[in-house]
Design an enzyme around this catalytic site. Structure first.
Site, PDB file in Angstrom:
ATOM      1  N   LYS A  11       0.879  -1.135  -0.124  1.00  0.00           N
ATOM      2  CA  LYS A  11      -0.052  -0.014   0.026  1.00  0.00           C
ATOM      3  C   LYS A  11       1.113   1.305  -0.016  1.00  0.00           C
ATOM      4  O   LYS A  11       2.055   1.338  -0.297  1.00  0.00           O
ATOM      5  CB  LYS A  11      -0.886   0.157   1.269  1.00  0.00           C
ATOM      6  CG  LYS A  11      -1.621  -1.239   1.363  1.00  0.00           C
ATOM      7  CD  LYS A  11      -2.893  -1.110   2.212  1.00  0.00           C
ATOM      8  CE  LYS A  11      -3.432  -2.815   2.565  1.00  0.00           C
ATOM      9  NZ  LYS A  11      -4.857  -2.785   2.951  1.00  0.00           N
ATOM     10  N   HIS A  98      -8.251  -3.110  -6.501  1.00  0.00           N
ATOM     11  CA  HIS A  98      -8.252  -3.151  -4.808  1.00  0.00           C
ATOM     12  C   HIS A  98      -9.332  -2.375  -4.415  1.00  0.00           C
ATOM     13  O   HIS A  98      -9.515  -1.398  -4.792  1.00  0.00           O
ATOM     14  CB  HIS A  98      -6.959  -2.476  -4.361  1.00  0.00           C
ATOM     15  CG  HIS A  98      -6.606  -3.010  -3.121  1.00  0.00           C
ATOM     16  ND1 HIS A  98      -7.095  -2.365  -2.025  1.00  0.00           N
ATOM     17  CD2 HIS A  98      -5.927  -4.072  -2.410  1.00  0.00           C
ATOM     18  CE1 HIS A  98      -6.859  -2.878  -0.757  1.00  0.00           C
ATOM     19  NE2 HIS A  98      -5.847  -4.086  -1.045  1.00  0.00           N
ATOM     20  N   GLU A 100      -9.508  -0.571  -2.118  1.00  0.00           N
ATOM     21  CA  GLU A 100      -9.183   1.003  -1.733  1.00  0.00           C
ATOM     22  C   GLU A 100      -9.363   1.759  -2.781  1.00  0.00           C
ATOM     23  O   GLU A 100      -9.694   3.076  -2.817  1.00  0.00           O
ATOM     24  CB  GLU A 100      -7.986   0.910  -1.162  1.00  0.00           C
ATOM     25  CG  GLU A 100      -8.025   0.357   0.285  1.00  0.00           C
ATOM     26  CD  GLU A 100      -6.656  -0.421   0.868  1.00  0.00           C
ATOM     27  OE1 GLU A 100      -5.731  -0.083   0.476  1.00  0.00           O
ATOM     28  OE2 GLU A 100      -6.708  -1.099   1.743  1.00  0.00           O
ATOM     29  N   GLU A 169     -10.859 -10.823  -1.712  1.00  0.00           N
ATOM     30  CA  GLU A 169     -10.630  -9.824  -0.751  1.00  0.00           C
ATOM     31  C   GLU A 169     -11.825  -9.283   0.112  1.00  0.00           C
ATOM     32  O   GLU A 169     -12.383  -8.146  -0.394  1.00  0.00           O
ATOM     33  CB  GLU A 169      -9.743  -8.668  -0.952  1.00  0.00           C
ATOM     34  CG  GLU A 169      -8.339  -9.289  -1.440  1.00  0.00           C
ATOM     35  CD  GLU A 169      -7.202  -8.025  -1.021  1.00  0.00           C
ATOM     36  OE1 GLU A 169      -6.337  -8.558  -0.637  1.00  0.00           O
ATOM     37  OE2 GLU A 169      -7.540  -6.844  -1.702  1.00  0.00           O
ATOM     38  N   GLY A 175      -7.140  -5.178   6.702  1.00  0.00           N
ATOM     39  CA  GLY A 175      -6.767  -4.305   7.566  1.00  0.00           C
ATOM     40  C   GLY A 175      -7.429  -4.221   8.739  1.00  0.00           C
ATOM     41  O   GLY A 175      -7.286  -3.520   9.648  1.00  0.00           O
ATOM     42  N   SER A 213      -6.207  -9.646   6.076  1.00  0.00           N
ATOM     43  CA  SER A 213      -5.780  -9.807   7.328  1.00  0.00           C
ATOM     44  C   SER A 213      -5.291 -11.254   7.531  1.00  0.00           C
ATOM     45  O   SER A 213      -5.315 -11.822   8.592  1.00  0.00           O
ATOM     46  CB  SER A 213      -6.875  -9.805   8.513  1.00  0.00           C
ATOM     47  OG  SER A 213      -7.333  -8.335   8.756  1.00  0.00           O
TER      48      SER A 213
END
Ligand code: PEP
Length: 253
Positions: A11, A98, A100, A169, A175, A213
């Site tokens: 990241k 991703h 994010e 994911e 996270g 995680s």
């Protein structure tokens, strides 16, 4: 048997000094003779550090990845980085879609599919991320969401999808320290595998990674699931001992 793939997603973390210590730590744990183990390893680093990590990894079995790329080849796209530029820096993998980027940059399923196409055209392997939010899971929409996200990539890339990597994911696991159980992850991976099997005769060679995680303690139980072919690892990839433990878990299977 497919080689498992363990890919770190740094990241927006790192510095020249920290990267050097991290990569040297990973390389020290991977050698000697790592090339013979049944596990591929990559680190997906921030774009400014690609050249640094490319130099550090020279001659090793550690592959280099990017965290994003442009869907365009070149031109007036200020701030973007093209697939061919990444290729010049020895990049092998590029994460696309991703969560994010989907969340903070409003990347659509089609844009993600176009980015995967750009990667493939340049000879990079896109790591296509899919995953549901907590609200979507609680509404019973997990399968619908991941299938919709993957369908765009399949539709846009046709037979080339046999060259992609998919990372499941769950957004609620990224996270947060809240990992999907091996059974939850395997269930979604089996759904994705079936979708790929309907699209290509080569679905069995597509690697499906789990991300969210994953750490040194839970990697072995996740990676031993039949449709989990590796991991995409955020936080735990920033500590060489933890990342090496995950690699060792994959290599032992
Ligand atoms: C990720 O960012 O892709 C990820 C899986 O992060 P973490 O391992 O920190 O949950």
């Amino acid at each position: 048997m497919k080689k498992k793939l363990i890919a770190g997603n740094w990241k927006m973390n790192g510095s020249i000094e920290a990267n050097e210590a991290l990569v040297r730590g990973i390389l020290a744990g991977m050698s000697p003779g790592f090339k013979d183990t049944p596990c591929d390893v990559a680190v997906c680093v921030p774009a400014p550090y690609l050249a640094q990590v490319q130099a550090l990894r020279q001659g090793s079995a550690l592959d280099l990845g990017a965290q994003d790329l442009s869907c365009h080849d070149s031109g007036a796209y200020t701030g973007e980085v093209s697939a061919s530029m990444l290729k010049e820096f020895g990049v092998r993998y590029a994460i696309v879609g991703h969560s994010e980027r989907r969340q903070y940059h409003h990347e659509s399923d089609q844009l993600v599919a176009d980015k995967a196409r750009s990667a493939l055209a340049a000879g990079l392997t896109p790591i296509v991320c899919v995953g549901e939010t907590l609200a979507e899971r609680e509404a019973g929409k997990t399968e619908e969401v991941v299938k919709r996200q993957l369908a765009a990539v399949v539709h846009t890339n046709g037979h080339c999808i046999s060259e992609i990597v998919v990372a499941y994911e769950p957004v609620w696991a990224i996270g947060t320290g809240q990992t999907a159980t091996p059974e939850q992850a395997q269930h979604v991976h089996a759904v994705l595998r079936a979708q790929l099997q309907a699209a290509t005769a080569h679905a069995d060679r597509i690697r499906l990674l789990y991300g969210g995680s994953m750490n040194a303690a839970n990697a072995a139980s996740l990676l031993s699931q039949p449709d989990i072919d590796g991991g995409l690892i955020g936080g735990a990839s920033l500590k060489a001992p933890d990342f090496l433990q995950i690699i060792a878990s994959a290599a032992a299977l």
